[in-house]
Write an enzyme that holds these catalytic residues in place. Sequence first.
Site, PDB file in Angstrom:
ATOM      1  N   GLY A  10       0.851  -1.264  -0.088  1.00 41.29           N
ATOM      2  CA  GLY A  10      -0.047   0.071   0.059  1.00 41.29           C
ATOM      3  C   GLY A  10       0.902   1.170  -0.089  1.00 41.29           C
ATOM      4  O   GLY A  10       1.684   1.362   0.919  1.00 41.29           O
ATOM      5  N   ALA A  14      -0.394   5.846   4.558  1.00 41.41           N
ATOM      6  CA  ALA A  14      -0.092   5.096   5.714  1.00 41.41           C
ATOM      7  C   ALA A  14       1.310   4.378   5.337  1.00 41.41           C
ATOM      8  O   ALA A  14       2.432   4.203   6.227  1.00 41.41           O
ATOM      9  CB  ALA A  14      -1.073   4.362   6.267  1.00 41.41           C
ATOM     10  N   HIS A 236     -21.137   9.615   5.136  1.00 44.46           N
ATOM     11  CA  HIS A 236     -20.907  10.930   5.127  1.00 44.46           C
ATOM     12  C   HIS A 236     -22.045  11.569   5.018  1.00 44.46           C
ATOM     13  O   HIS A 236     -22.750  11.278   3.791  1.00 44.46           O
ATOM     14  CB  HIS A 236     -19.814  11.273   3.994  1.00 44.46           C
ATOM     15  CG  HIS A 236     -18.926  12.488   4.188  1.00 44.46           C
ATOM     16  ND1 HIS A 236     -19.822  13.897   4.006  1.00 44.46           N
ATOM     17  CD2 HIS A 236     -18.042  13.115   4.638  1.00 44.46           C
ATOM     18  CE1 HIS A 236     -18.926  14.959   4.234  1.00 44.46           C
ATOM     19  NE2 HIS A 236     -17.770  14.384   4.737  1.00 44.46           N
ATOM     20  N   ARG A 297     -20.172  13.444  11.857  1.00 39.16           N
ATOM     21  CA  ARG A 297     -20.843  12.892  10.782  1.00 39.16           C
ATOM     22  C   ARG A 297     -21.933  11.843  11.061  1.00 39.16           C
ATOM     23  O   ARG A 297     -22.979  11.985  10.194  1.00 39.16           O
ATOM     24  CB  ARG A 297     -19.773  12.294  10.051  1.00 39.16           C
ATOM     25  CG  ARG A 297     -18.773  12.972   9.227  1.00 39.16           C
ATOM     26  CD  ARG A 297     -17.848  12.600   8.635  1.00 39.16           C
ATOM     27  NE  ARG A 297     -16.664  13.538   8.143  1.00 39.16           N
ATOM     28  CZ  ARG A 297     -15.681  13.122   7.415  1.00 39.16           C
ATOM     29  NH1 ARG A 297     -15.160  12.041   7.427  1.00 39.16           N
ATOM     30  NH2 ARG A 297     -15.004  14.195   7.105  1.00 39.16           N
ATOM     31  N   HIS A 364     -18.733   6.225   3.453  1.00 39.13           N
ATOM     32  CA  HIS A 364     -17.340   6.950   3.171  1.00 39.13           C
ATOM     33  C   HIS A 364     -16.163   6.502   3.771  1.00 39.13           C
ATOM     34  O   HIS A 364     -15.231   6.451   3.068  1.00 39.13           O
ATOM     35  CB  HIS A 364     -17.739   8.373   3.810  1.00 39.13           C
ATOM     36  CG  HIS A 364     -16.758   9.467   3.802  1.00 39.13           C
ATOM     37  ND1 HIS A 364     -16.111   9.641   2.508  1.00 39.13           N
ATOM     38  CD2 HIS A 364     -15.718   9.920   4.644  1.00 39.13           C
ATOM     39  CE1 HIS A 364     -15.028  10.669   2.745  1.00 39.13           C
ATOM     40  NE2 HIS A 364     -14.654  10.520   4.005  1.00 39.13           N
ATOM     41  N   SER A 417      -8.381  11.084   9.992  1.00 41.01           N
ATOM     42  CA  SER A 417      -7.860   9.983   9.020  1.00 41.01           C
ATOM     43  C   SER A 417      -6.600  10.287   8.517  1.00 41.01           C
ATOM     44  O   SER A 417      -5.476   9.441   8.787  1.00 41.01           O
ATOM     45  CB  SER A 417      -9.005   9.351   8.085  1.00 41.01           C
ATOM     46  OG  SER A 417      -8.182   8.454   7.122  1.00 41.01           O
ATOM     47  N   LEU A 418      -6.409  11.337   7.895  1.00 41.02           N
ATOM     48  CA  LEU A 418      -5.128  11.731   7.363  1.00 41.02           C
ATOM     49  C   LEU A 418      -4.052  11.681   8.356  1.00 41.02           C
ATOM     50  O   LEU A 418      -3.065  11.090   8.287  1.00 41.02           O
ATOM     51  CB  LEU A 418      -4.998  13.100   6.496  1.00 41.02           C
ATOM     52  CG  LEU A 418      -6.114  13.319   5.447  1.00 41.02           C
ATOM     53  CD1 LEU A 418      -5.640  14.497   4.769  1.00 41.02           C
ATOM     54  CD2 LEU A 418      -5.763  12.020   4.213  1.00 41.02           C
TER      55      LEU A 418
HETATM   56  C1  LIG Z   1     -13.394  11.476  -1.143  1.00 42.33           C
HETATM   57  C2  LIG Z   1     -12.644  11.410   0.370  1.00 42.33           C
HETATM   58  C3  LIG Z   1     -12.072  12.628   0.778  1.00 42.33           C
HETATM   59  C4  LIG Z   1     -11.323  12.507   2.241  1.00 42.33           C
HETATM   60  N1  LIG Z   1     -11.044  13.532   2.904  1.00 42.33           N
HETATM   61  C5  LIG Z   1     -10.312  13.236   3.730  1.00 42.33           C
HETATM   62  C6  LIG Z   1      -9.892  14.526   4.507  1.00 42.33           C
HETATM   63  O1  LIG Z   1     -10.115  15.659   3.987  1.00 42.33           O
HETATM   64  N2  LIG Z   1      -9.207  14.466   5.643  1.00 42.33           N
HETATM   65  C7  LIG Z   1      -9.079  13.127   6.284  1.00 42.33           C
HETATM   66  O2  LIG Z   1      -8.620  12.912   7.386  1.00 42.33           O
HETATM   67  N3  LIG Z   1      -9.596  12.071   5.645  1.00 42.33           N
HETATM   68  C8  LIG Z   1     -10.016  12.218   4.563  1.00 42.33           C
HETATM   69  N4  LIG Z   1     -10.656  11.194   3.971  1.00 42.33           N
HETATM   70  C9  LIG Z   1     -10.195   9.485   4.493  1.00 42.33           C
HETATM   71  C10 LIG Z   1      -8.761   9.595   4.027  1.00 42.33           C
HETATM   72  O3  LIG Z   1      -8.554   9.975   2.601  1.00 42.33           O
HETATM   73  C11 LIG Z   1      -8.338   8.023   3.859  1.00 42.33           C
HETATM   74  O4  LIG Z   1      -9.249   7.286   5.162  1.00 42.33           O
HETATM   75  C12 LIG Z   1      -7.028   7.887   3.886  1.00 42.33           C
HETATM   76  O5  LIG Z   1      -6.282   8.445   2.870  1.00 42.33           O
HETATM   77  C13 LIG Z   1      -6.529   6.339   3.793  1.00 42.33           C
HETATM   78  O6  LIG Z   1      -5.029   6.190   3.406  1.00 42.33           O
HETATM   79  P1  LIG Z   1      -4.424   4.747   3.461  1.00 42.33           P
HETATM   80  O7  LIG Z   1      -2.931   5.017   3.226  1.00 42.33           O
HETATM   81  O8  LIG Z   1      -4.820   3.915   4.722  1.00 42.33           O
HETATM   82  O9  LIG Z   1      -4.945   3.918   2.141  1.00 42.33           O
HETATM   83  P2  LIG Z   1      -5.096   4.464   0.579  1.00 42.33           P
HETATM   84  O10 LIG Z   1      -4.697   5.718   0.610  1.00 42.33           O
HETATM   85  O11 LIG Z   1      -6.377   3.991   0.539  1.00 42.33           O
HETATM   86  O12 LIG Z   1      -4.056   3.581   0.076  1.00 42.33           O
HETATM   87  C14 LIG Z   1      -4.399   2.274  -0.423  1.00 42.33           C
HETATM   88  C15 LIG Z   1      -3.098   1.580  -0.758  1.00 42.33           C
HETATM   89  O13 LIG Z   1      -3.038   0.226  -0.871  1.00 42.33           O
HETATM   90  C16 LIG Z   1      -2.847  -0.129  -1.901  1.00 42.33           C
HETATM   91  N5  LIG Z   1      -3.555  -1.711  -2.012  1.00 42.33           N
HETATM   92  C17 LIG Z   1      -4.923  -2.103  -1.611  1.00 42.33           C
HETATM   93  N6  LIG Z   1      -5.122  -3.198  -1.743  1.00 42.33           N
HETATM   94  C18 LIG Z   1      -3.973  -3.786  -2.321  1.00 42.33           C
HETATM   95  C19 LIG Z   1      -3.656  -5.113  -2.464  1.00 42.33           C
HETATM   96  N7  LIG Z   1      -4.652  -6.028  -2.459  1.00 42.33           N
HETATM   97  N8  LIG Z   1      -2.540  -5.108  -2.982  1.00 42.33           N
HETATM   98  C20 LIG Z   1      -1.544  -4.323  -3.371  1.00 42.33           C
HETATM   99  N9  LIG Z   1      -1.904  -2.914  -2.933  1.00 42.33           N
HETATM  100  C21 LIG Z   1      -2.958  -2.589  -2.431  1.00 42.33           C
HETATM  101  C22 LIG Z   1      -3.747   0.902  -2.909  1.00 42.33           C
HETATM  102  O14 LIG Z   1      -2.971   0.482  -4.186  1.00 42.33           O
HETATM  103  C23 LIG Z   1      -2.895   1.909  -2.392  1.00 42.33           C
HETATM  104  O15 LIG Z   1      -1.703   2.451  -2.562  1.00 42.33           O
HETATM  105  C24 LIG Z   1     -11.459  11.087   2.848  1.00 42.33           C
HETATM  106  C25 LIG Z   1     -11.818  10.101   1.735  1.00 42.33           C
HETATM  107  C26 LIG Z   1     -12.559  10.168   0.903  1.00 42.33           C
HETATM  108  C27 LIG Z   1     -13.016   8.986   0.112  1.00 42.33           C
END
Ligand SMILES: Cc1cc2nc3c(=O)[nH]c(=O)nc-3n(C[C@H](O)[C@H](O)[C@H](O)COP(=O)(O)OP(=O)(O)OC[C@H]3O[C@@H](n4cnc5c(N)ncnc54)[C@H](O)[C@@H]3O)c2cc1C
Length: 604
Positions: A10, A14, A236, A297, A364, A417-418
Site C-alpha cells: 500500500g 500510511a 458522510h 458525521r 465514506h 484520518s489523514l
Molecule cells: C473523497 C474522500 C475525501 C477524504 N477527505 C479526507 C480529509 O479531508 N481528511 C481526512 O483526514 N480524511 C479524508 N478522507 C479519508 C482518507 O483519505 C483515507 O482514510 C486515507 O487517505 C486512507 O489512507 P491509507 O494510506 O490508509 O489508504 P489508501 O490511500 O486508500 O491507500 C491504499 C493503498 O493500498 C494499495 N492496495 C490496496 N489493496 C491492495 C492489494 N491487495 N495489493 C496491493 N496494494 C493494495 C492501494 O494501491 C493504495 O496504494 C477522505 C476520503 C475520501 C473517500
Amino acid sequence: MSEPRFIVVGGGLAGLMTTIKLCEAGRRVDLFSLTPVKRSHSVCAQGGINGAVNIKGENDSPELHFVDSVKGGDFLANQPLVKGMCYAAPSIIYLLDRMGVTFNRTPEGNLDFRRFGGTLFHRTAFAGATTGQQMLYALDEQVRRYESEGLVRKFEYSEFLGFVKDGEGVCRGIVALDLRAMTVQAFRGDAVFLATGGPAMLYGRTTNSVVNSGSAAASAYLQGAKYANGEFIQVHPTAIPGEDKLRLISESVRGEGGRCWVSRTKGDTRPPRQIPESERLYFFEEKYPRYGNLVPRDIASREIYDLCENKGLGVDGQLVVYLDVTHIPKETLDRKLGGVLEIYEKFMGEDPREVPMRIAPAVHYSMGGLWIDYEAGPDGFPKVGNPRNQQTSIPGLFAVGEVDYEYHGANRLGANSLLSCVYAGMIGGPAGSSYASGLKTPAADLPSSAFDQAEALWRERLTGIRNMSGTVNPYELARELGEVMNANVTIVRDNKKLQETDARIVEMMDRWKKINTLDKGGWNNMPVAFVNQLWHMMELALVVTRGAIRREESRGAHYKPEKPQRDDANWLKTTIATWSKEGPQITYEKVDTSLIQPVARKYD
Ligand SMILES: Cc1cc2nc3c(=O)[nH]c(=O)nc-3n(C[C@H](O)[C@H](O)[C@H](O)COP(=O)(O)OP(=O)(O)OC[C@H]3O[C@@H](n4cnc5c(N)ncnc54)[C@H](O)[C@@H]3O)c2cc1C
C-alpha cells in the site's frame, strides 16, 4: 545471518510514512501497490488534517483534541493510541509543512486552520481542496529519495494475495500477483505491513474510488488475522450522486460556513432561491446550537435521514437537503473551496456560488479493520518502538492506516484520518523494525518450502478462477452486493433487514461459484483479479452484517431503532471477528477507557 527484510503493501499516506520510518532506520523495503503509489486513494482527500496548533489563540490543545476524538468516536476507541496521535499532531503538521506541503496561510504568513465536524476549534490545516494530494506527493518525494539510494524497491500494479506463514504461524512474507504479466510470486519479509486502505467497494457506489475493495484485509482475515469493529461504517452526510461513484462534498464546506437547510413545508416544490429565509429550516443550527452545521458525521447523517425519511421534508421528497454557500463572498469560496465547488458545478451543472447544492448521505469510511495491538506506558502514551504497536493477531503482520481498526472508535471525526494514517506509519515502522531485530532466523535464511507452497496455492486458486465458466456475471454480483449493503447496513440498522442481508450474502456466495470469469487471457486479466476480490468482499460483508446484528445498541455510526440508546453496561466493547468455515465467529474485547471516562455524548 541475512539482513532483515521489510514489506509494505500500500502506497497511500500510511504505507509511505511506514516506508519512510523504516528507511530512516536504514531498513530495506519492498513496497507493493495496486496503483502507482501517487494514485493511491489518499490523493482524493480534500478537506484537511487535524492538529491542535492553536495558532488562532482559541486555547486549543492536544488534550482537547484527544477529548473531542474520543467523544466523537462514542468512547469505543482504545484511548492510548488516540492520545498519542493527538499529541503528535502539531509536529506532524509542521513536519509536512517542512516537506513542502502547500498548506493555506493567513495574510500574516501563518498556517491557516479551519473548523471541521465535532469540535468548536479551528484545528484543521488544509491545502486548498487538495490536502491529501499535497501530502501524498510530499511523502512520495521522500520515498523516491530512498528509492534512488537503493533502500526501496517498488512493485506497482502488483496485488497482495495473501501472506506466507511459517510452521509456527508467523508471517514471513507475502504472495503477490503482477497484474500485467499475471505472474504469482512469493516475497520474503520479516515484518509485513498492510496499508491497503478501506473496504468501501462492499457498498458499490460510495465516495471512494474503485480500488478500495478491502480484499487484502479480508485475505489476511481468511488466513487467521482478527478483524475488529467491522459494523462501524461511516456514512458522510454530504455527497452528490453519480453513475460511477458518489462524489464527496467535503466537510470543509460546512467548516467555511456552509449551512444545511430544507423548506419547513412538506412537499414544497419551489426552487430554493424562491423559498424565503423565514420558511427555511436550518435543522442543524436549530437542534444543535453550539456545533450547528459541524456536528459529527454520524449525528449529521442520522439527522438528515430522520428529516427526509421520517418527517418527509427532503427536497422533492427524496433523501436530499440543501447545502448553501451562496451567502459567502465568492472570493473566499474560490480561495478556500474552489476545487470542491468545481466538482459540484461540473457534475451537477449548477454553480453552487449562486444556487444551494443538493446533497445526500453516502458511505465514506470504515472505522472497522484489522485488529491491532499496542503497548502503552504509565503516562498513557504508546511506547514508540515497542513491537506490539500496530501488530495484528498474526506475529510479523502489521496493519497501518484505514485498514486498521484503531483511532476512531464508533465514528471518525473529519480530518482525523489523514492524521491517523501518518501517525500509524510513524509508530508502525519502528515497531516492525524492532520486531524484526528480535527474530532468531530472518526470512531470507528460511528454507523455501513455505514460500513455494504459498505460491503454488495461489497459482492454483487463480487458475481455477480463470477457468470459471458458469453463468453469473461477477460485476452484476458485485453491483447486487453494493445495493443490498447500501439499503440495509448503513445509517439505520433494522434487525429483520440485517438478517435478510445475511441470508442474501450467503446465497450470493453460492452464486459466486457459478461465475463466468469472462476473460480467459493470460495478460492483464482484470476479471481474474476482480473475481478473487469479490469473494473477499463477500466475506467482509458478512463480518459487517453479523457484527451489526449482534450489537444490540446504538453507538456512533451504528444506529438501531429498536435499541436507540448507547448501552455501556453491555456494549462498551470491541467486536472481534475470527474467520471460520461457518462464517465469522464473533467475540468481544474490553475497550481501554483508562484516560477519559465515558459520558453522555451531547452536541446541543
Ligand atoms: C473523497 C474522500 C475525501 C477524504 N477527505 C479526507 C480529509 O479531508 N481528511 C481526512 O483526514 N480524511 C479524508 N478522507 C479519508 C482518507 O483519505 C483515507 O482514510 C486515507 O487517505 C486512507 O489512507 P491509507 O494510506 O490508509 O489508504 P489508501 O490511500 O486508500 O491507500 C491504499 C493503498 O493500498 C494499495 N492496495 C490496496 N489493496 C491492495 C492489494 N491487495 N495489493 C496491493 N496494494 C493494495 C492501494 O494501491 C493504495 O496504494 C477522505 C476520503 C475520501 C473517500
